[in-house]
Design an enzyme around this catalytic site. Structure first.
Site, PDB file in Angstrom:
ATOM      1  N   SER A 181      54.333 -20.760 -64.889  1.00 17.67           N
ATOM      2  CA  SER A 181      53.999 -19.717 -63.923  1.00 17.67           C
ATOM      3  C   SER A 181      53.559 -18.412 -64.559  1.00 17.67           C
ATOM      4  O   SER A 181      52.727 -17.700 -63.994  1.00 17.67           O
ATOM      5  CB  SER A 181      55.205 -19.452 -63.006  1.00 17.67           C
ATOM      6  N   HIS A 209      52.907 -24.663 -59.321  1.00 11.91           N
ATOM      7  CA  HIS A 209      51.599 -24.045 -59.546  1.00 11.91           C
ATOM      8  C   HIS A 209      50.501 -25.078 -59.781  1.00 11.91           C
ATOM      9  O   HIS A 209      49.394 -24.711 -60.195  1.00 11.91           O
ATOM     10  CB  HIS A 209      51.685 -23.068 -60.717  1.00 11.91           C
ATOM     11  N   LYS A 240      52.697 -21.540 -52.567  1.00 11.35           N
ATOM     12  CA  LYS A 240      51.617 -21.198 -53.509  1.00 11.35           C
ATOM     13  C   LYS A 240      50.289 -21.649 -52.892  1.00 11.35           C
ATOM     14  O   LYS A 240      49.804 -21.018 -51.963  1.00 11.35           O
ATOM     15  CB  LYS A 240      51.886 -21.848 -54.867  1.00 11.35           C
TER      16      LYS A 240
END
Length: 302
Positions: A181, A209, A240
């Site tokens: 991240s 991610h 996300k």
């Protein structure tokens, strides 16, 4: 002894002096490429809204329809009376999207990591972490009561050394992010899988991610590395690329049944609002669609 005010104030002053003091900035607009802060417009390079879904009209419509049907709040923990239909629908979509037997949704990615790790391991076990793993992974590992080992970032030689040293533990759990991240680099998943199989460990990956972005079906880095069937526990977030809120775990039906019974951050938390689940389900549909593939390709990660 000095007062709470004096002690904490002193620590805050020290944080300010070291440039480590955190303050909140109020964003007066929806998430997007441009945002409003203090009456000024800024280009937004810091958001995790990778596919631009946080303000998408289809997701907003799904959320608003769910509010009309189910109300604003879930009312209770999922194991009491908060397991509303949008949860069931979202979990089925997530399992299908990730090509796993089952899925379970938590209130946040943090709750998913902490709840899953503390459910799977405890005293007599060992958790082996990459040094740059997310704070929620680190917190879950320490809270579990298991022995915690940390290897330098992506250092496979040190990871193997730790696996060799830890033969006496009941369970060995390796945990890594797939896309890290903070640095944005990629875990060497194929090599980590080979080590976990060589030494009889479990492997948990955090695809927060990567979900919605990587590989042909946008499932994440495990799909891109062709090791999905060798991962024991896969975690992701809805906050996300999917533009919503919440966390989830996918895997075998046995794993999901176990977490439903043992993950304290699930059992003792009020469920996510049904509108969030409905919007997230729409986001999963988008990620699996041809337009979703086109957007991910344009983001440069396919």
């Amino acid at each position: 002894m000095s007062s709470l005010h004096d002690q904490l104030g002193g620590e805050l002053d020290q944080a300010r002096a070291e440039g480590l003091y955190r303050a909140l900035r109020t964003v007066a607009s929806a998430q997007g490429p441009r945002i409003q802060i203090d009456g000024r417009e800024f280009l937004n390079f810091s958001s995790n809204d990778y596919l631009g879904l946080a303000n998408d009209p289809i997701l907003k419509r799904a959320a608003s329809d769910a509010i009309e049907k189910y109300g604003v709040g879930a009312g209770a923990s999922r194991l009491v009376c908060g397991n509303l239909l949008p949860y069931e629908e979202l979990e089925k979509k997530l399992a299908g999207f990730k090509a796993k037997e089952a899925a379970i949704v938590f209130g946040s990615g943090y709750a998913a990591n902490v709840g899953t790790i503390t459910a799977l391991v405890g005293e007599g076990d060992v958790v082996i972490l990459d040094k740059l793993d997310h704070a929620s992974i680190i917190d879950g590992a320490w809270q579990s009561g298991a022995t915690v080992r940390v290897y330098p970032h992506k250092n496979l030689k040190k990871l193997e050394d730790l696996l060799q040293q830890d033969e006496a533990f009941r369970r060995k759990l390796i945990i890594t992010e797939t896309v890290f991240s903070m640095d944005g680099d990629l875990a060497p998943l194929a090599e980590i899988v080979a080590l976990k199989e060589k030494y009889g460990a479990w492997l948990m990956i955090d695809e927060a991610h990567a979900t919605g972005l990587y590989a042909k079906n946008r499932r994440g880095l495990a799909e891109a590395a062709d090791v999905e069937d060798k991962i024991d526990v896969t975690l992701g977030t809805l906050s996300k690329a999917l533009g919503c809120a919440g966390g989830f775990v996918v895997g075998s039906q046995t794993l999901i049944d176990f977490l439903r019974n043992r993950a304290r951050s699930l059992i003792y938390s009020t469920a996510l609002p049904p509108s969030v689940c409905a919007a997230a389900a729409a986001a999963v549909d988008f990620a699996m669609s041809e337009p979703g593939m086109n957007v991910a390709t344009n983001c440069g990660v396919m």
